[in-house]
Design a protein around this motif. Structure first.
Motif, PDB file in Angstrom:
ATOM      1  N   PHE A   1     -13.470  10.115 -30.999  1.00 14.61           N
ATOM      2  CA  PHE A   1     -14.086  11.437 -31.034  1.00 14.61           C
ATOM      3  C   PHE A   1     -15.340  11.476 -31.902  1.00 14.61           C
ATOM      4  N   GLU A   2     -15.499  10.538 -32.822  1.00 16.90           N
ATOM      5  CA  GLU A   2     -16.687  10.509 -33.656  1.00 16.90           C
ATOM      6  C   GLU A   2     -17.840   9.758 -32.991  1.00 16.90           C
TER       7      GLU A   2
ATOM      8  N   ARG B   1     -18.548   9.778 -29.652  1.00 13.84           N
ATOM      9  CA  ARG B   1     -19.086  10.472 -28.496  1.00 13.84           C
ATOM     10  C   ARG B   1     -20.237  11.388 -28.889  1.00 13.84           C
ATOM     11  N   ARG B   2     -21.248  11.379 -28.035  1.00 12.28           N
ATOM     12  CA  ARG B   2     -22.407  12.230 -28.264  1.00 12.28           C
ATOM     13  C   ARG B   2     -22.108  13.631 -27.752  1.00 12.28           C
ATOM     14  N   ARG B   3     -22.510  14.629 -28.481  1.00 11.17           N
ATOM     15  CA  ARG B   3     -22.285  16.024 -28.112  1.00 11.17           C
ATOM     16  C   ARG B   3     -23.128  16.365 -26.892  1.00 11.17           C
ATOM     17  N   LYS B   4     -22.500  16.946 -25.874  1.00 10.92           N
ATOM     18  CA  LYS B   4     -23.239  17.352 -24.683  1.00 10.92           C
ATOM     19  C   LYS B   4     -24.055  18.593 -25.008  1.00 10.92           C
ATOM     20  N   THR B   5     -25.257  18.631 -24.490  1.00 12.35           N
ATOM     21  CA  THR B   5     -26.112  19.787 -24.726  1.00 12.35           C
ATOM     22  C   THR B   5     -26.302  20.558 -23.434  1.00 12.35           C
ATOM     23  N   CYS B   6     -26.572  21.814 -23.585  1.00 10.36           N
ATOM     24  CA  CYS B   6     -26.765  22.689 -22.439  1.00 10.36           C
ATOM     25  C   CYS B   6     -28.094  22.359 -21.766  1.00 10.36           C
TER      26      CYS B   6
ATOM     27  N   ARG C   1     -16.660  24.530 -19.254  1.00 11.90           N
ATOM     28  CA  ARG C   1     -17.737  24.370 -20.221  1.00 11.90           C
ATOM     29  C   ARG C   1     -17.654  23.063 -20.995  1.00 11.90           C
ATOM     30  N   ARG C   2     -16.471  22.653 -21.363  1.00 10.58           N
ATOM     31  CA  ARG C   2     -16.311  21.445 -22.166  1.00 10.58           C
ATOM     32  C   ARG C   2     -16.668  20.188 -21.383  1.00 10.58           C
TER      33      ARG C   2
ATOM     34  N   GLY D   1     -20.880  20.857 -20.380  1.00 11.58           N
ATOM     35  CA  GLY D   1     -21.747  20.818 -21.543  1.00 11.58           C
ATOM     36  C   GLY D   1     -22.604  22.052 -21.708  1.00 11.58           C
TER      37      GLY D   1
ATOM     38  N   CYS E   1     -23.679  25.926 -22.750  1.00 12.60           N
ATOM     39  CA  CYS E   1     -23.336  26.850 -23.827  1.00 12.60           C
ATOM     40  C   CYS E   1     -22.617  28.052 -23.207  1.00 12.60           C
TER      41      CYS E   1
END
Length: 78
Positions: free
Chosen positions: A5-6, A8-13, A44-45, A48, A50
């Motif tokens: 979990f650390e 993985r890159r955060r998905k952006t809108c 949404r998860r 990615g 908002c």
């Protein structure tokens, strides 16, 4: 070693990144990217998006379905 979990890159809108993209119920090509193979709206998860754009996307998908631009279910599922 870092947990998964650390890493993985955060998905952006994609709608927040590219201000020229507009959510429109008539844009079938764009809306199909947010429908699963079963015809369900992608959450949404996974997509990615908002919260603001996910709500607008959901409304556009429902309008497109109502006007028969998009399917309620997939062909194989029927």
């Amino acid at each position: 070693m870092m947990p998964d979990f650390e890493r993985r890159r955060r998905k952006t809108c994609r709608f927040c990144e590219d201000k020229t993209l507009a959510i429109d119920y008539k844009d079938e090509k764009l809306l199909r990217k947010f429908i699963s193979d079963r015809g369900k709206i992608v959450p949404r998860r996974i997509s990615g998006n908002c919260a603001k754009h996910q709500r607008r996307l959901t409304i556009a998908l429902k309008r497109g379905r109502h006007l028969a631009l998009l399917p309620y279910t997939s062909e194989t599922y029927r």
